[in-house]
Design a protein around this motif. Structure first.
Motif, PDB file in Angstrom:
ATOM      1  N   HIS A  30       0.866  -1.250  -0.066  1.00 54.99           N
ATOM      2  CA  HIS A  30      -0.107   0.036  -0.035  1.00 54.99           C
ATOM      3  C   HIS A  30       0.923   1.275  -0.166  1.00 54.99           C
ATOM      4  O   HIS A  30       0.649   2.130  -0.909  1.00 54.99           O
ATOM      5  CB  HIS A  30      -0.759   0.047   1.142  1.00 54.99           C
ATOM      6  N   LEU A  31       1.762   1.564   1.164  1.00 60.24           N
ATOM      7  CA  LEU A  31       2.439   2.725   1.164  1.00 60.24           C
ATOM      8  C   LEU A  31       3.706   2.792   0.213  1.00 60.24           C
ATOM      9  O   LEU A  31       3.832   3.933  -0.546  1.00 60.24           O
ATOM     10  CB  LEU A  31       2.711   2.941   2.606  1.00 60.24           C
ATOM     11  N   TYR A  32       4.405   1.635   0.482  1.00 63.73           N
ATOM     12  CA  TYR A  32       5.655   1.756  -0.340  1.00 63.73           C
ATOM     13  C   TYR A  32       5.322   1.881  -1.977  1.00 63.73           C
ATOM     14  O   TYR A  32       5.876   2.202  -2.619  1.00 63.73           O
ATOM     15  CB  TYR A  32       6.731   0.524  -0.147  1.00 63.73           C
ATOM     16  N   GLY A  33       4.324   0.889  -2.031  1.00 61.08           N
ATOM     17  CA  GLY A  33       3.837   0.797  -3.661  1.00 61.08           C
ATOM     18  C   GLY A  33       3.281   2.067  -4.124  1.00 61.08           C
ATOM     19  O   GLY A  33       3.624   2.489  -5.423  1.00 61.08           O
ATOM     20  N   SER A  34       2.591   2.790  -3.330  1.00 61.30           N
ATOM     21  CA  SER A  34       2.246   4.218  -3.703  1.00 61.30           C
ATOM     22  C   SER A  34       3.286   4.954  -4.148  1.00 61.30           C
ATOM     23  O   SER A  34       3.293   5.806  -5.051  1.00 61.30           O
ATOM     24  CB  SER A  34       1.197   4.829  -2.625  1.00 61.30           C
ATOM     25  N   PHE A  35       4.294   5.118  -3.095  1.00 59.69           N
ATOM     26  CA  PHE A  35       5.429   5.972  -3.436  1.00 59.69           C
ATOM     27  C   PHE A  35       6.308   5.336  -4.501  1.00 59.69           C
ATOM     28  O   PHE A  35       6.619   6.263  -5.248  1.00 59.69           O
ATOM     29  CB  PHE A  35       6.442   5.790  -1.929  1.00 59.69           C
ATOM     30  N   ASN A  36       6.506   4.203  -4.786  1.00 56.45           N
ATOM     31  CA  ASN A  36       7.165   3.573  -5.761  1.00 56.45           C
ATOM     32  C   ASN A  36       6.646   4.048  -7.245  1.00 56.45           C
ATOM     33  O   ASN A  36       7.324   4.399  -8.069  1.00 56.45           O
ATOM     34  CB  ASN A  36       7.378   1.924  -5.834  1.00 56.45           C
ATOM     35  N   VAL A  37       5.333   3.862  -7.190  1.00 56.55           N
ATOM     36  CA  VAL A  37       4.695   4.055  -8.642  1.00 56.55           C
ATOM     37  C   VAL A  37       4.923   5.576  -8.733  1.00 56.55           C
ATOM     38  O   VAL A  37       5.074   6.151 -10.034  1.00 56.55           O
ATOM     39  CB  VAL A  37       3.382   3.384  -9.017  1.00 56.55           C
ATOM     40  N   SER A  38       4.397   6.389  -7.758  1.00 60.11           N
ATOM     41  CA  SER A  38       4.447   7.883  -8.154  1.00 60.11           C
ATOM     42  C   SER A  38       5.634   8.398  -8.529  1.00 60.11           C
ATOM     43  O   SER A  38       5.994   9.394  -9.144  1.00 60.11           O
ATOM     44  CB  SER A  38       3.798   8.658  -6.701  1.00 60.11           C
ATOM     45  N   ARG A  39       6.629   7.891  -7.570  1.00 64.53           N
ATOM     46  CA  ARG A  39       7.995   8.273  -7.810  1.00 64.53           C
ATOM     47  C   ARG A  39       8.663   8.122  -9.145  1.00 64.53           C
ATOM     48  O   ARG A  39       9.368   8.747  -9.647  1.00 64.53           O
ATOM     49  CB  ARG A  39       9.143   7.764  -6.794  1.00 64.53           C
ATOM     50  N   ALA A  40       8.257   6.954  -9.627  1.00 63.44           N
ATOM     51  CA  ALA A  40       8.755   6.486 -11.080  1.00 63.44           C
ATOM     52  C   ALA A  40       8.101   7.416 -12.053  1.00 63.44           C
ATOM     53  O   ALA A  40       8.578   7.886 -13.125  1.00 63.44           O
ATOM     54  CB  ALA A  40       8.378   5.101 -11.366  1.00 63.44           C
ATOM     55  N   ALA A  41       7.004   8.101 -11.808  1.00 62.06           N
ATOM     56  CA  ALA A  41       6.227   9.052 -12.781  1.00 62.06           C
ATOM     57  C   ALA A  41       6.336  10.149 -12.600  1.00 62.06           C
ATOM     58  O   ALA A  41       6.356  11.071 -13.471  1.00 62.06           O
ATOM     59  CB  ALA A  41       4.611   8.747 -12.514  1.00 62.06           C
TER      60      ALA A  41
END
Length: 306
Positions: free
Chosen positions: A126-137
């Motif tokens: 949830h949290l790391y996943g949201s960070f990871n995808v947002s950071r990539a974009a």
């Protein structure tokens, strides 16, 4: 597929889009003209296993309806996987305009019985996943001077629910993450908002229904279909929402609610400073009337969905 202008020409990544709310979001975005990266690792509700089928099935639905979509089975919990799904959008559609962080798992349990593995897995998705995808974009959004993030939070975090310390912590973390993204990227015309969804999906199908009250609540939730949430997501991804940023919404059947955000509600001051005793005698009694009760989500949302 009948397309309108709301998302025409946009490229959108939707995580956890193989079923439930994510699938509805992918279909709604495509119906509004977007090209969609349908991401889903195909794991079970507790995060175990992998199955490429769900993502490809949703892509087939979109293609059959005349839309554009590609599948991705990367894990949002892996930064390299997040980079890969953004790369797929760029390779397939030439650009990336929106990210919907919807992927999630559940590992429910009472706090005093919760293992570090139960905490870690839920935070990672949830949290790391949201960070990871947002950071990539984010670099792509910054360079093009536009972009929209929509993150899924939950009333389990905003209000509270029993036996979900890991999930609640992750979902409140997402609220803070979204607000920080909104603040940091607003000068590049990039937006970030949250939705707390009420909809019957695999994610909430594990809700306990042992008592009559619990069964009645589940019956109400089953009336709330994911497409109601998907419509709001599509709006937030569109240019019509260009001035909507850093907000927390809730979608509950045909209701759209705006959540408050923490602000001071009452204060006490003592010129000479406080002692432990004076806090007990004066400060807390003066503040107590503004205390929040230990509610759970179902007690706050006490009216029937309409």
């Amino acid at each position: 597929m009948t397309k309108t202008s709301m998302l025409e020409g946009k490229s959108i990544v939707v995580t956890g889009a193989g079923g439930g709310i994510g699938r509805a979001i992918a279909l709604a975005a495509a119906a509004e003209g977007a090209s969609v990266v349908v991401n889903d690792i195909g794991a079970a509700l507790d995060g175990s296993g992998e199955n490429a089928g769900p993502a490809h099935q949703v892509v087939a639905e979109i293609l059959d309806a005349g839309g554009e979509a590609v599948a991705d089975t990367s894990s949002v919990s892996d930064p390299a996987g997040a980079e890969a799904m953004i790369a797929i959008a760029l390779d397939s559609f030439g650009h990336i305009d929106g990210v919907v962080n919807n992927a999630g798992v559940l590992r429910d349990g009472f706090f005093h019985k919760m293992s570090t593995d139960q905490l870690d897995q839920v935070l990672k998705v949830h949290l790391y996943g949201s960070f990871n995808v947002s950071r990539a974009a984010a670099p792509h959004f910054k360079d093009q001077g536009s972009g929209a993030f929509v993150h899924m939070t939950s009333t389990s975090g905003l209000i509270g629910n029993l036996a979900q310390a890991n999930y609640s912590a992750a979902k409140m973390g997402i609220v803070g993450l979204s607000k920080s993204i909104a603040l940091d990227l607003q000068r590049f015309d990039v937006r970030s908002n949250c939705i707390a969804p009420f909809a019957w999906s695999r994610m909430i199908s594990s809700i306990k229904a042992d008592t009559d009250d619990q069964k009645a609540r589940v019956a109400k939730l089953q009336q709330m279909t994911p497409d109601k949430v998907a419509t709001m997501v599509a709006y937030l991804l569109s240019d019509a929402a260009r001035d909507v940023n850093g907000q927390i919404f809730c979608v509950r059947n045909n209701e759209i609610l705006l959540f408050s955000q923490p602000r001071p509600v009452r204060s006490v001051h003592r010129g000479e400073g406080w002692t432990v005793a004076s806090i007990a005698e004066h400060a807390i009694p003066a503040l107590r009337s503004a205390f929040y009760p230990l509610d759970v989500s179902a007690e706050v949302f006490s009216w029937d969905p309409v």
